[in-house]
Write a protein that holds these residues in place. Structure first.
Motif, PDB file in Angstrom:
ATOM      1  N   VAL A  36      -7.095  -0.830  -1.539  1.00  0.00           N
ATOM      2  CA  VAL A  36      -7.576  -1.870  -1.805  1.00  0.00           C
ATOM      3  C   VAL A  36      -6.032  -3.312  -2.422  1.00  0.00           C
ATOM      4  N   ALA A  37      -5.336  -2.519  -3.284  1.00  0.00           N
ATOM      5  CA  ALA A  37      -3.494  -3.074  -3.207  1.00  0.00           C
ATOM      6  C   ALA A  37      -3.528  -3.436  -1.647  1.00  0.00           C
ATOM      7  N   GLY A  38      -3.488  -3.051  -1.067  1.00  0.00           N
ATOM      8  CA  GLY A  38      -2.848  -3.438   0.444  1.00  0.00           C
ATOM      9  C   GLY A  38      -3.962  -4.458   1.065  1.00  0.00           C
ATOM     10  N   VAL A  39      -5.180  -4.652   0.783  1.00  0.00           N
ATOM     11  CA  VAL A  39      -6.375  -5.665   1.450  1.00  0.00           C
ATOM     12  C   VAL A  39      -6.336  -5.763   1.182  1.00  0.00           C
ATOM     13  N   LEU A  40      -5.818  -6.719  -0.844  1.00  0.00           N
ATOM     14  CA  LEU A  40      -5.528  -7.745  -1.412  1.00  0.00           C
ATOM     15  C   LEU A  40      -4.739  -8.326  -0.976  1.00  0.00           C
ATOM     16  N   ALA A  41      -3.287  -7.625  -0.952  1.00  0.00           N
ATOM     17  CA  ALA A  41      -2.665  -8.430  -0.661  1.00  0.00           C
ATOM     18  C   ALA A  41      -2.046  -9.081   1.088  1.00  0.00           C
ATOM     19  N   PHE A  42      -2.966  -8.564   1.483  1.00  0.00           N
ATOM     20  CA  PHE A  42      -3.371  -9.450   3.446  1.00  0.00           C
ATOM     21  C   PHE A  42      -4.091 -10.705   3.235  1.00  0.00           C
ATOM     22  N   VAL A  43      -5.152 -10.893   2.311  1.00  0.00           N
ATOM     23  CA  VAL A  43      -6.185 -11.368   2.233  1.00  0.00           C
ATOM     24  C   VAL A  43      -5.085 -12.476   1.262  1.00  0.00           C
ATOM     25  N   TRP A  44      -4.534 -12.378   0.360  1.00  0.00           N
ATOM     26  CA  TRP A  44      -3.928 -13.339  -0.893  1.00  0.00           C
ATOM     27  C   TRP A  44      -3.155 -14.081   0.505  1.00  0.00           C
ATOM     28  N   PHE A  45      -1.987 -13.320   0.894  1.00  0.00           N
ATOM     29  CA  PHE A  45      -0.719 -13.628   1.922  1.00  0.00           C
ATOM     30  C   PHE A  45      -1.803 -14.853   3.103  1.00  0.00           C
ATOM     31  N   HIS A  46      -2.993 -14.157   3.156  1.00  0.00           N
ATOM     32  CA  HIS A  46      -3.629 -14.783   4.981  1.00  0.00           C
ATOM     33  C   HIS A  46      -4.208 -16.331   4.219  1.00  0.00           C
ATOM     34  N   ALA A  47      -4.168 -16.318   2.914  1.00  0.00           N
ATOM     35  CA  ALA A  47      -5.470 -17.428   2.367  1.00  0.00           C
ATOM     36  C   ALA A  47      -4.521 -19.163   2.326  1.00  0.00           C
ATOM     37  N   PRO A  48      -5.510 -19.792   2.837  1.00  0.00           N
ATOM     38  CA  PRO A  48      -4.904 -21.338   2.791  1.00  0.00           C
ATOM     39  C   PRO A  48      -3.886 -21.412   1.564  1.00  0.00           C
ATOM     40  N   GLN A  49      -4.526 -21.187   0.303  1.00  0.00           N
ATOM     41  CA  GLN A  49      -3.639 -20.882  -0.982  1.00  0.00           C
ATOM     42  C   GLN A  49      -3.181 -20.202  -1.616  1.00  0.00           C
ATOM     43  N   GLY A  50      -2.428 -19.334  -0.171  1.00  0.00           N
ATOM     44  CA  GLY A  50      -2.352 -17.661  -1.499  1.00  0.00           C
ATOM     45  C   GLY A  50      -0.559 -17.513  -0.978  1.00  0.00           C
ATOM     46  N   GLY A  51      -0.614 -16.645  -0.415  1.00  0.00           N
ATOM     47  CA  GLY A  51       1.306 -16.474  -0.748  1.00  0.00           C
ATOM     48  C   GLY A  51       2.042 -17.061   0.487  1.00  0.00           C
ATOM     49  N   GLY A  52       1.374 -18.137   2.012  1.00  0.00           N
ATOM     50  CA  GLY A  52       2.054 -19.198   2.950  1.00  0.00           C
ATOM     51  C   GLY A  52       2.190 -20.405   2.180  1.00  0.00           C
ATOM     52  N   VAL A  53       1.992 -20.906   0.609  1.00  0.00           N
ATOM     53  CA  VAL A  53       2.227 -21.603   0.122  1.00  0.00           C
ATOM     54  C   VAL A  53       3.565 -21.374  -0.791  1.00  0.00           C
ATOM     55  N   TYR A  54       3.586 -20.743  -0.795  1.00  0.00           N
ATOM     56  CA  TYR A  54       5.426 -19.407  -1.264  1.00  0.00           C
ATOM     57  C   TYR A  54       6.337 -19.598  -0.913  1.00  0.00           C
ATOM     58  N   LEU A  55       5.406 -18.495   0.546  1.00  0.00           N
ATOM     59  CA  LEU A  55       6.185 -18.612   1.845  1.00  0.00           C
ATOM     60  C   LEU A  55       6.240 -19.291   2.556  1.00  0.00           C
ATOM     61  N   VAL A  97      -6.407  11.011  -4.619  1.00  0.00           N
ATOM     62  CA  VAL A  97      -7.390  10.285  -3.604  1.00  0.00           C
ATOM     63  C   VAL A  97      -7.921   8.745  -5.174  1.00  0.00           C
ATOM     64  N   PRO A  98      -8.187   8.722  -6.607  1.00  0.00           N
ATOM     65  CA  PRO A  98      -7.727   7.577  -6.872  1.00  0.00           C
ATOM     66  C   PRO A  98      -7.333   6.551  -6.665  1.00  0.00           C
ATOM     67  N   ILE A  99      -5.134   6.906  -6.979  1.00  0.00           N
ATOM     68  CA  ILE A  99      -4.379   6.388  -6.148  1.00  0.00           C
ATOM     69  C   ILE A  99      -4.025   6.157  -4.914  1.00  0.00           C
ATOM     70  N   LEU A 100      -4.789   6.674  -4.039  1.00  0.00           N
ATOM     71  CA  LEU A 100      -4.765   6.393  -2.955  1.00  0.00           C
ATOM     72  C   LEU A 100      -5.747   5.135  -2.632  1.00  0.00           C
ATOM     73  N   ALA A 148       0.824  -1.086   0.338  1.00  0.00           N
ATOM     74  CA  ALA A 148      -0.309   0.178  -0.855  1.00  0.00           C
ATOM     75  C   ALA A 148       0.961   1.444   0.254  1.00  0.00           C
ATOM     76  N   ALA A 149       1.951   0.807   0.941  1.00  0.00           N
ATOM     77  CA  ALA A 149       2.734   2.467   0.678  1.00  0.00           C
ATOM     78  C   ALA A 149       3.717   2.488  -0.799  1.00  0.00           C
ATOM     79  N   SER A 150       4.053   1.589  -0.977  1.00  0.00           N
ATOM     80  CA  SER A 150       5.133   1.896  -2.248  1.00  0.00           C
ATOM     81  C   SER A 150       3.766   2.067  -3.445  1.00  0.00           C
ATOM     82  N   ILE A 151       2.746   1.554  -3.250  1.00  0.00           N
ATOM     83  CA  ILE A 151       1.640   2.472  -4.750  1.00  0.00           C
ATOM     84  C   ILE A 151       1.135   4.644  -3.841  1.00  0.00           C
ATOM     85  N   ALA A 152       1.165   3.858  -2.757  1.00  0.00           N
ATOM     86  CA  ALA A 152       0.744   5.312  -2.292  1.00  0.00           C
ATOM     87  C   ALA A 152       1.899   6.559  -2.508  1.00  0.00           C
TER      88      ALA A 152
END
Length: 543
Positions: free
Chosen positions: A159-178, A151-154, A136-140
């Motif tokens: 949205v990107a930060g929330v999606l990144a968190f959900v993806w990493f926290h999902a059972p088949q998400g980022g945890g599979v690779y990391l 405003v659209p960028i923020l 989120a900070a990188s995009i902001a």
């Protein structure tokens, strides 16, 4: 403990030297305090052992707080010091002294504690949250250069930060690779005496079977223990698998040295500030943040690179042996039909030619690409804008691949020899020159361009008569400078089989013929200086 006190004295010495030079002491108080907060939460301080080496955990001071609450004195005293630093003068000095002394006492007290059994409690979701915040900070950050689209960028950043968190926290998400990222941060909680006694009894019950195995391996038998304090080194396997660890406060990691060094720096800066309250400047907090950032990146970098001057002391006999065998250089040995100087001159010529051909090819192809990668040239139609973004993306992606990696791929594809080196240099230089050329085109004066466009001149004529005369001297300068870089790169490429003098040096080094290798090293030094002076003279004549 004497080693840690050395780091305290080192921090004090740095503060004294800065004070003698009449530098601002408040910025060092702020910088050391902010860095201490980072070290407290993120840098490993002690070591907690399990049954195997892979079970070892290196906890931070924050992770040790549940076991030793006195460690909270470190961040609390630092926060008090930062508040007092806002007032300036002797108040800032007093804050530095209090913060430094409190950190030394709390960390030193923990260091003096005996080994004890703790239970690991992973903090779920923390690493995922940090990754999401980083995305989120990188995009902001893009919003600062585009105020109209802030405003659209923020919103996109959130949205990107929330999606990144959900993806990493999902059972088949980022945890599979990391997989190590999930539950990476662990707090250490104390273990009740009754639980410790149960672990000791379980260890004694399993001891006969373990001793039978050790006897077959020719190892000494282990004796029963009365408590876990009698353990030496590691925990029993069953206890380790249940999340217990044997934490050893005196077994320090690089975070311990950072704590005591920064505490000493903070203490010394505070004492100097008390003695000279005027040693402060208005931008001390900004400078302090910069100091903290440098320390936060530099300290773990020293540990990750295994920086240890003692290794030079251990390796000194080899350096002496190398010097004895490398000097004087062997220019020729007719009796053995060895002629190193002749071979070196031949390989140096090949190396120069590799750099020359690679730079020439890169310049030829970079020139047209640079116009497609320049904003002011491709601003006409949506099609040209898409060409601009595609070209920039191509240059950025390819520029991120080091020349050495390209050479390794090409050596595997086309075989050993200078051709692979030439192509590796040309490909990487194409991206560098394309970037430099495009920036020169973007910075060209708009006056001649607008004058030709007002007469109805075609785009090709505008480029030929308005832009090219302005940027051509810069193109020549960039190309000559890139040739210098490519010559140095071609030396390294020879180490992976891409031909040239680098291959000669690698071969002689591997075979222990240091006196012949030294001929190549001397030749490189001479040629590098000749190319440097010649290119400087040429640029002064052409640009």
């Amino acid at each position: 403990m004497s080693g840690l006190l050395f780091y305290v004295l080192l921090g004090l010495l740095l503060a004294v030297l800065a004070g003698v030079a009449k530098g601002s002491m408040r910025r060092w108080v702020v910088g050391a305090g902010l860095a201490l907060l980072v070290v407290f939460a993120a840098f490993p301080f002690s070591r907690a052992r399990g049954f195997l080496s892979r079970d070892t955990v290196d906890p931070t001071l924050l992770a040790l707080v549940p076991t030793f609450p006195l460690l909270l004195l470190v961040p609390l005293s630092v926060l008090v010091a930062l508040v007092l630093a806002r007032w300036g003068g002797r108040a800032a000095g007093l804050g530095g002294v209090l913060g430094g002394v409190a950190a030394i006492i709390a960390a030193g007290w923990w260091y003096a504690q005996p080994a004890q059994i703790v239970r690991l409690h992973p903090v779920e979701g923390l690493i995922e949250l940090l990754i999401a915040l980083g995305v989120a900070a990188s995009i902001a950050l893009l919003s600062f250069s585009r105020p109209k689209q802030r405003v659209p960028i923020l919103i996109g950043a959130v949205v990107a930060g929330v999606l990144a968190f959900v993806w990493f926290h999902a059972p088949q998400g980022g945890g599979v690779y990391l997989p190590k990222s999930l539950g990476y941060y662990k707090l250490l909680f104390p273990t009740p005496p009754a639980t410790q006694q149960e672990i000791a009894e379980a260890y004694n019950r399993a001891l006969p079977e373990l001793n039978a195995i050790r006897k077959e391996l020719g190892q000494d038998e282990l004796q029963p223990i009365r408590s876990l304090a009698d353990l030496q080194g590691a925990l029993p396997q069953q206890a380790s698998s249940q999340g217990y660890r044997l934490v050893q406060p005196a077994t320090t990691q690089y975070g311990a040295f950072a704590v005591f060094f920064l505490a000493g720096l903070m203490l010394g800066a505070g004492l100097m500030q008390l003695g000279s309250p005027r040693l402060q400047e208005p931008d001390d907090f900004r400078a302090g943040i910069l100091i903290a950032l440098v320390a936060s990146f530099l300290i773990p970098a020293f540990d990750a690179t295994e920086f240890d001057l003692n290794k030079l002391v251990v390796g000194w006999p080899f350096l002496q042996q190398f010097a004895d065998r490398a000097w004087p250089p062997l220019l020729a040995d007719p009796a053995a039909e060895r002629y190193p100087l002749q071979e070196v001159l031949s390989q140096i010529a090949v190396t120069v030619q590799m750099a020359l051909v690679g730079t020439f090819l890169a310049a030829i192809f970079a020139m047209p690409l640079s116009f497609l990668a320049a904003r002011n040239v491709t601003a006409g139609t949506p099609l040209m804008r898409s060409v601009f973004y595609a070209t920039r993306l191509f240059l950025n992606v390819l520029r991120g691949v080091p020349t050495l990696i390209i050479a390794l791929i090409l050596v595997a594809a086309v075989g050993l020899g200078p051709f692979a080196g030439v192509m590796a240099i040309a490909i990487h230089s194409l991206t560098e020159l394309g970037k430099l050329y495009s920036e020169a085109i973007e910075n060209a004066d708009k006056g001649p361009v607008e004058a030709l466009e007002s007469t109805g001149a075609a785009g090709v004529n505008v480029v030929r008569w308005a832009i090219l005369p302005q940027v051509l001297p810069l193109f020549i300068s960039y190309t000559i400078y890139n040739f210098e870089i490519n010559f140095r790169s071609s030396l390294v490429l020879g180490l992976v089989g891409a031909g040239g003098i680098g291959y000669f040096i690698n071969e002689k080094m591997a075979s222990g013929q240091y006196d012949q290798m030294m001929v190549g090293v001397i030749a490189i030094v001479v040629v590098v200086n000749i190319i440097d002076f010649a290119s400087s003279w040429l640029r002064s004549r052409l640009v």
